[in-house]
Design a protein around this motif. Structure first.
Motif, PDB file in Angstrom:
ATOM      1  N   LEU A  20       1.268  -0.662   0.083  1.00 45.07           N
ATOM      2  CA  LEU A  20      -0.226  -0.008   0.364  1.00 45.07           C
ATOM      3  C   LEU A  20       0.886   1.472  -0.123  1.00 45.07           C
ATOM      4  N   ALA A  21       1.976   1.326   0.808  1.00 48.84           N
ATOM      5  CA  ALA A  21       2.870   2.735   0.879  1.00 48.84           C
ATOM      6  C   ALA A  21       3.226   2.620  -0.930  1.00 48.84           C
ATOM      7  N   SER A  22       4.001   1.605  -1.178  1.00 51.33           N
ATOM      8  CA  SER A  22       4.324   1.819  -2.543  1.00 51.33           C
ATOM      9  C   SER A  22       3.515   2.293  -3.324  1.00 51.33           C
ATOM     10  N   ALA A  23       2.180   2.247  -3.767  1.00 54.78           N
ATOM     11  CA  ALA A  23       1.150   1.942  -4.033  1.00 54.78           C
ATOM     12  C   ALA A  23       1.486   4.070  -4.476  1.00 54.78           C
ATOM     13  N   ASP A  24       1.833   4.706  -3.398  1.00 55.05           N
ATOM     14  CA  ASP A  24       1.687   5.684  -3.213  1.00 55.05           C
ATOM     15  C   ASP A  24       1.914   6.704  -3.611  1.00 55.05           C
ATOM     16  N   ARG A  25       3.014   5.923  -3.926  1.00 55.67           N
ATOM     17  CA  ARG A  25       4.628   6.695  -4.550  1.00 55.67           C
ATOM     18  C   ARG A  25       4.989   7.196  -6.002  1.00 55.67           C
ATOM     19  N   PRO A  26       4.569   7.907  -6.187  1.00 54.51           N
ATOM     20  CA  PRO A  26       4.902   8.153  -7.999  1.00 54.51           C
ATOM     21  C   PRO A  26       5.969   7.215  -8.197  1.00 54.51           C
ATOM     22  N   ALA A  27       5.808   6.748  -9.678  1.00 54.10           N
ATOM     23  CA  ALA A  27       6.570   5.834 -10.448  1.00 54.10           C
ATOM     24  C   ALA A  27       7.893   6.962 -10.737  1.00 54.10           C
ATOM     25  N   SER A  28       7.350   8.065 -10.447  1.00 53.96           N
ATOM     26  CA  SER A  28       8.692   8.796 -10.428  1.00 53.96           C
ATOM     27  C   SER A  28       9.911   8.733 -10.149  1.00 53.96           C
ATOM     28  N   ALA A  29       9.422   8.129  -8.659  1.00 50.96           N
ATOM     29  CA  ALA A  29      11.009   8.323  -8.344  1.00 50.96           C
ATOM     30  C   ALA A  29      12.263   7.483  -8.550  1.00 50.96           C
ATOM     31  N   LYS A  30      11.416   6.758  -9.356  1.00 47.80           N
ATOM     32  CA  LYS A  30      12.622   5.582  -9.946  1.00 47.80           C
ATOM     33  C   LYS A  30      13.009   5.680 -11.337  1.00 47.80           C
ATOM     34  N   ASP A  31      12.311   6.660 -11.678  1.00 52.56           N
ATOM     35  CA  ASP A  31      12.620   6.585 -13.367  1.00 52.56           C
ATOM     36  C   ASP A  31      12.393   8.031 -13.957  1.00 52.56           C
ATOM     37  N   VAL A  32      13.604   8.665 -13.176  1.00 53.43           N
ATOM     38  CA  VAL A  32      14.021  10.292 -13.893  1.00 53.43           C
ATOM     39  C   VAL A  32      15.330  10.457 -14.174  1.00 53.43           C
ATOM     40  N   ILE A  33      15.157  10.877 -15.599  1.00 54.52           N
ATOM     41  CA  ILE A  33      16.073  10.398 -16.088  1.00 54.52           C
ATOM     42  C   ILE A  33      16.819  11.991 -16.194  1.00 54.52           C
ATOM     43  N   ARG A  34      18.109  12.566 -16.138  1.00 52.08           N
ATOM     44  CA  ARG A  34      18.532  14.083 -16.629  1.00 52.08           C
ATOM     45  C   ARG A  34      19.952  14.111 -17.543  1.00 52.08           C
ATOM     46  N   CYS A  35      19.647  15.104 -18.549  1.00 50.34           N
ATOM     47  CA  CYS A  35      20.165  15.077 -19.119  1.00 50.34           C
ATOM     48  C   CYS A  35      21.003  16.833 -19.372  1.00 50.34           C
ATOM     49  N   GLN A  36      22.277  16.855 -19.141  1.00 58.42           N
ATOM     50  CA  GLN A  36      23.324  17.558 -19.499  1.00 58.42           C
ATOM     51  C   GLN A  36      23.805  18.067 -20.706  1.00 58.42           C
ATOM     52  N   ALA A  37      23.771  19.354 -21.067  1.00 58.79           N
ATOM     53  CA  ALA A  37      24.811  19.482 -21.825  1.00 58.79           C
ATOM     54  C   ALA A  37      25.283  20.981 -21.572  1.00 58.79           C
ATOM     55  N   LYS A  38      26.988  21.471 -21.921  1.00 55.31           N
ATOM     56  CA  LYS A  38      27.708  22.732 -21.297  1.00 55.31           C
ATOM     57  C   LYS A  38      27.000  23.767 -21.828  1.00 55.31           C
ATOM     58  N   GLY A  39      26.561  25.077 -20.809  1.00 52.37           N
ATOM     59  CA  GLY A  39      25.792  25.950 -20.882  1.00 52.37           C
ATOM     60  C   GLY A  39      24.755  26.213 -21.157  1.00 52.37           C
ATOM     61  N   GLN A  40      24.015  24.498 -20.814  1.00 53.05           N
ATOM     62  CA  GLN A  40      22.401  24.998 -21.484  1.00 53.05           C
ATOM     63  C   GLN A  40      21.479  24.281 -20.050  1.00 53.05           C
ATOM     64  N   PRO A  41      20.669  24.674 -20.092  1.00 51.29           N
ATOM     65  CA  PRO A  41      19.493  24.209 -18.712  1.00 51.29           C
ATOM     66  C   PRO A  41      19.520  22.724 -18.807  1.00 51.29           C
ATOM     67  N   ASP A  42      20.060  22.059 -17.559  1.00 51.40           N
ATOM     68  CA  ASP A  42      19.578  20.663 -17.632  1.00 51.40           C
ATOM     69  C   ASP A  42      17.808  20.615 -18.329  1.00 51.40           C
ATOM     70  N   VAL A  43      17.704  19.142 -18.226  1.00 48.17           N
ATOM     71  CA  VAL A  43      16.258  18.719 -19.636  1.00 48.17           C
ATOM     72  C   VAL A  43      16.040  17.864 -18.070  1.00 48.17           C
ATOM     73  N   ILE A  44      14.992  17.479 -17.589  1.00 50.33           N
ATOM     74  CA  ILE A  44      14.562  16.253 -16.942  1.00 50.33           C
ATOM     75  C   ILE A  44      13.263  15.527 -17.194  1.00 50.33           C
ATOM     76  N   MET A  45      13.275  14.356 -17.595  1.00 49.18           N
ATOM     77  CA  MET A  45      12.125  13.712 -18.332  1.00 49.18           C
ATOM     78  C   MET A  45      10.961  12.593 -16.864  1.00 49.18           C
ATOM     79  N   THR A  46      10.248  12.811 -16.601  1.00 49.00           N
ATOM     80  CA  THR A  46       9.730  11.215 -15.973  1.00 49.00           C
ATOM     81  C   THR A  46       9.078  10.068 -16.667  1.00 49.00           C
TER      82      THR A  46
END
Length: 168
Positions: A20-46
């Motif tokens: 029950l506790a894990s059902a209330d937690r968003p799936a994004s807690a384990k599926d976050v992708i962070r993309c970085q490029a020099k001189g650019q703001p990060d791109v975040i995907m859930t």
């Protein structure tokens, strides 16, 4: 009650509580992708981190996104309201289903080797039926972690992506 039965009941209760506790937690807690490029703001995907309209949605955040909520189901489209907060109005599975939509559209497709988000705007008055103006696309190679941001009228930008774990 025997000691053995009491232990089984305690373990069963613990398993139920954890489920029950894990059902209330968003799936994004384990599926976050962070993309970085020099001189650019990060791109975040859930990935598969949102639930809306009875569907599981993936979302992208970046400074290239404007006037829309950039979330969609895999293989489908998220349709944002044309004004106000530009929140998500509905989701559809086929391009034909946004033929009368006025506002932002986000497309999303994923498979084992790639992810792709597309964003733009559609107006029923456009010349080509079913055409929409894609203002940006973000494509990720899941095997190498390399990504490309393609924006209308701008040079492509390369990013390096990795799975991220939220700190809280």
């Amino acid at each position: 009650m025997s000691k053995r039965l009491a232990i089984k009941m305690a373990i069963g209760g613990l398993v139920t509580a954890l489920a029950l506790a894990s059902a209330d937690r968003p799936a994004s807690a384990k599926d976050v992708i962070r993309c970085q490029a020099k001189g650019q703001p990060d791109v975040i995907m859930t990935l598969d981190g949102e639930r809306k309209f009875g569907r599981v949605l993936s979302c992208i955040k970046g400074d290239f996104v404007a006037d829309m909520t950039p979330c969609a189901p895999n293989g489908g489209y998220g349709l944002s309201y044309p004004t106000g907060s530009a929140s998500l109005a509905k989701v559809v599975d086929r391009w034909q289903d946004y033929a009368d939509h006025l506002g932002g559209i986000t497309g999303y497709a994923a498979d084992v080797s790639s992810l792709r988000f597309d964003g733009g705007f559609y107006s029923p008055n456009q010349r080509k039926r079913g055409a929409w103006g894609s203002h940006w696309a973000f494509k990720v190679d899941r095997l190498t972690g390399k990504a490309t941001l393609m924006q209308e009228g701008k040079p492509d930008i390369g990013y390096a992506c990795a799975k991220a774990r939220p700190r809280f």
